[in-house]
Design an enzyme around this catalytic site. Structure first.
Site, PDB file in Angstrom:
ATOM      1  N   SER A   1       0.849  -1.184   0.000  1.00 39.63           N
ATOM      2  CA  SER A   1       0.000   0.000   0.000  1.00 39.63           C
ATOM      3  C   SER A   1       0.884   1.233   0.000  1.00 39.63           C
ATOM      4  O   SER A   1       1.845   1.313   0.763  1.00 39.63           O
ATOM      5  CB  SER A   1      -0.912   0.012   1.231  1.00 39.63           C
ATOM      6  OG  SER A   1      -1.782   1.131   1.203  1.00 39.63           O
TER       7      SER A   1
ATOM      8  N   HIS B   1      -2.539   7.264  -4.651  1.00 37.62           N
ATOM      9  CA  HIS B   1      -2.699   6.110  -3.767  1.00 37.62           C
ATOM     10  C   HIS B   1      -2.714   4.852  -4.618  1.00 37.62           C
ATOM     11  O   HIS B   1      -3.221   4.854  -5.746  1.00 37.62           O
ATOM     12  CB  HIS B   1      -4.024   6.208  -2.996  1.00 37.62           C
ATOM     13  CG  HIS B   1      -4.506   4.882  -2.472  1.00 37.62           C
ATOM     14  ND1 HIS B   1      -5.479   4.138  -3.111  1.00 37.62           N
ATOM     15  CD2 HIS B   1      -4.145   4.159  -1.385  1.00 37.62           C
ATOM     16  CE1 HIS B   1      -5.702   3.028  -2.433  1.00 37.62           C
ATOM     17  NE2 HIS B   1      -4.901   3.012  -1.390  1.00 37.62           N
TER      18      HIS B   1
ATOM     19  N   ARG C   1      -3.237  -6.385  -3.152  1.00 39.89           N
ATOM     20  CA  ARG C   1      -3.299  -7.253  -1.976  1.00 39.89           C
ATOM     21  C   ARG C   1      -3.846  -8.639  -2.330  1.00 39.89           C
ATOM     22  O   ARG C   1      -4.511  -8.833  -3.352  1.00 39.89           O
ATOM     23  CB  ARG C   1      -4.188  -6.618  -0.902  1.00 39.89           C
ATOM     24  CG  ARG C   1      -5.604  -6.316  -1.378  1.00 39.89           C
ATOM     25  CD  ARG C   1      -6.378  -5.487  -0.363  1.00 39.89           C
ATOM     26  NE  ARG C   1      -7.723  -5.179  -0.836  1.00 39.89           N
ATOM     27  CZ  ARG C   1      -8.027  -4.136  -1.603  1.00 39.89           C
ATOM     28  NH1 ARG C   1      -7.076  -3.301  -1.980  1.00 39.89           N
ATOM     29  NH2 ARG C   1      -9.267  -3.927  -1.996  1.00 39.89           N
TER      30      ARG C   1
ATOM     31  N   GLY D   1      -4.041  -4.192  13.651  1.00 40.61           N
ATOM     32  CA  GLY D   1      -2.947  -3.774  12.788  1.00 40.61           C
ATOM     33  C   GLY D   1      -2.082  -2.701  13.429  1.00 40.61           C
ATOM     34  O   GLY D   1      -2.395  -2.170  14.493  1.00 40.61           O
ATOM     35  N   ARG D   2      -1.008  -2.394  12.765  1.00 33.90           N
ATOM     36  CA  ARG D   2      -0.061  -1.405  13.281  1.00 33.90           C
ATOM     37  C   ARG D   2      -0.552   0.001  12.940  1.00 33.90           C
ATOM     38  O   ARG D   2      -0.657   0.373  11.776  1.00 33.90           O
ATOM     39  CB  ARG D   2       1.327  -1.638  12.683  1.00 33.90           C
ATOM     40  CG  ARG D   2       2.403  -0.711  13.244  1.00 33.90           C
ATOM     41  CD  ARG D   2       3.766  -1.150  12.736  1.00 33.90           C
ATOM     42  NE  ARG D   2       4.817  -0.356  13.320  1.00 33.90           N
ATOM     43  CZ  ARG D   2       5.356   0.719  12.736  1.00 33.90           C
ATOM     44  NH1 ARG D   2       4.905   1.123  11.554  1.00 33.90           N
ATOM     45  NH2 ARG D   2       6.333   1.391  13.321  1.00 33.90           N
ATOM     46  N   ILE D   3      -0.843   0.787  13.965  1.00 33.70           N
ATOM     47  CA  ILE D   3      -1.484   2.084  13.782  1.00 33.70           C
ATOM     48  C   ILE D   3      -0.647   3.013  12.914  1.00 33.70           C
ATOM     49  O   ILE D   3      -1.169   3.687  12.013  1.00 33.70           O
ATOM     50  CB  ILE D   3      -1.765   2.751  15.146  1.00 33.70           C
ATOM     51  CG1 ILE D   3      -2.761   1.895  15.946  1.00 33.70           C
ATOM     52  CG2 ILE D   3      -2.317   4.158  14.949  1.00 33.70           C
ATOM     53  CD1 ILE D   3      -4.096   1.700  15.275  1.00 33.70           C
TER      54      ILE D   3
ATOM     55  N   SER E   1       1.431   2.397  10.561  1.00 34.44           N
ATOM     56  CA  SER E   1       1.384   2.019   9.149  1.00 34.44           C
ATOM     57  C   SER E   1       0.007   2.255   8.547  1.00 34.44           C
ATOM     58  O   SER E   1      -0.120   2.674   7.393  1.00 34.44           O
ATOM     59  CB  SER E   1       1.780   0.544   8.988  1.00 34.44           C
ATOM     60  OG  SER E   1       3.112   0.344   9.416  1.00 34.44           O
TER      61      SER E   1
END
Length: 309
Positions: free
Chosen positions: A96, A110, A114, A267-269, A271
């Site tokens: 992404s 953007h 995936r 998920g990792r905030i 990122s």
């Protein structure tokens, strides 16, 4: 398939970040390796992870990220309801990227590609699909740039199916739409999801299609950046850019499925929210001057156009 696609996105991340550093000429991407906690054991690792690369305060890019992730584990109950499954494990991987240029005449871009798998309790794959696309968000409308971006998207689609561009262009116009503002986020591109095995397309066929779209990204975007990055701009141009960035934030936090999935799967905030621009304005009931270039952009956002004859 997952090993094949993971290898692809790792390579593509290297290709894209190297090219973008050359375009910027000043700033370099910093790399951040991270682990996702295991949802079952509670350990700080075990749920996969990722490799985030972020560029900031460059000559061209004010902020941007090109991130890859490979995460797995038990699908949270809220997402099980969303997908209509029970007791499911998942694997998801993807690349992404979001780039917010400094110059208001260079558009934000953007892209995301995936792959997703769902497993039964005995570990067999019960669902697998690809998704992704790429879209352009200008602050000032240069029609030749819009046509270039869409032409590259169409070329990538046409080598796989003559209907793909029209189909996925329409989905992009529909998806990247701020319904509460009654306007599109940008001028579109491609958006596709749930690309599964059919009579005409195997998963390997879909892999070939998705990777061709991914490989076309630099060709679709870099020539626009090179053409516009040196244009002089005023404080008024910059203010308009920051106001429109506010609409970008609204979409990502209110409507974007990727943000929702990341937040609901632990998920990792950093990122997940990498996509947000660094400087934004929200002005109360702001309207651009009648007949201005700013108003011209809004008209296009309210009425999506066909950019290729």
């Amino acid at each position: 398939m997952k090993e094949q696609f993971v290898a692809y996105i790792r390579s593509l991340q290297n290709t894209i970040t190297t090219a973008l550093e050359a375009v910027d000429g000043v700033a370099a991407f910093t790399e951040d390796l991270w682990d996702r906690p295991d949802a079952v054991t509670g350990q700080t690792t075990g749920g996969g992870g990722g490799r985030s690369r972020v560029i900031e305060n460059g000559a061209v890019f004010e902020k941007g990220g090109v991130n890859i992730s490979e995460v797995h584990g038990k699908l949270p109950e809220s997402m099980q309801q969303y997908f209509g499954v029970t007791n499911a494990d998942f694997f998801a991987c993807g690349l992404s990227l979001v780039l917010h240029p400094k110059n208001p005449f260079v558009p934000t871009v953007h892209a995301n590609w995936r792959y997703f798998e769902l497993y039964s309790p005995d570990g067999n794959i019960v669902e697998q699909w690809f998704g992704g696309g790429q879209d352009l968000t200008p602050y000032y409308l240069f029609e030749e740039d819009a046509k270039h971006f869409h032409t590259v998207c169409k070329e990538a689609c046409d080598s796989h199916h003559p209907d793909f561009y029209e189909q996925y262009k329409k989905r992009c116009d529909t998806y990247f739409y701020n319904a509460h503002r009654e306007e599109a986020r940008g001028i579109g591109g491609l958006f596709f999801d749930y690309l599964k095995t059919t009579e005409d397309m195997s998963m390997q066929d879909w892999y070939a299609f998705v990777t061709e779209v991914g490989n076309s990204f630099l060709k679709s975007y870099v020539p626009i950046v090179e053409k516009r990055k040196g244009l002089p701009f005023s404080e008024a141009n910059r203010n308009w850019q920051e106001i429109r960035r506010g609409r970008y934030v609204e979409f990502n936090l209110v409507h974007d499925k990727g943000t929702l999935f990341g937040l609901r799967t632990n998920g990792r905030i950093e990122s997940i929210l990498m996509s947000l621009p660094p400087v934004v304005q929200w002005r109360y009931d702001y309207h651009p001057d009648v007949g201005s270039e700013e108003e011209k952009l809004l008209e296009v956002l309210k009425h999506p156009r066909e950019w290729i004859d």
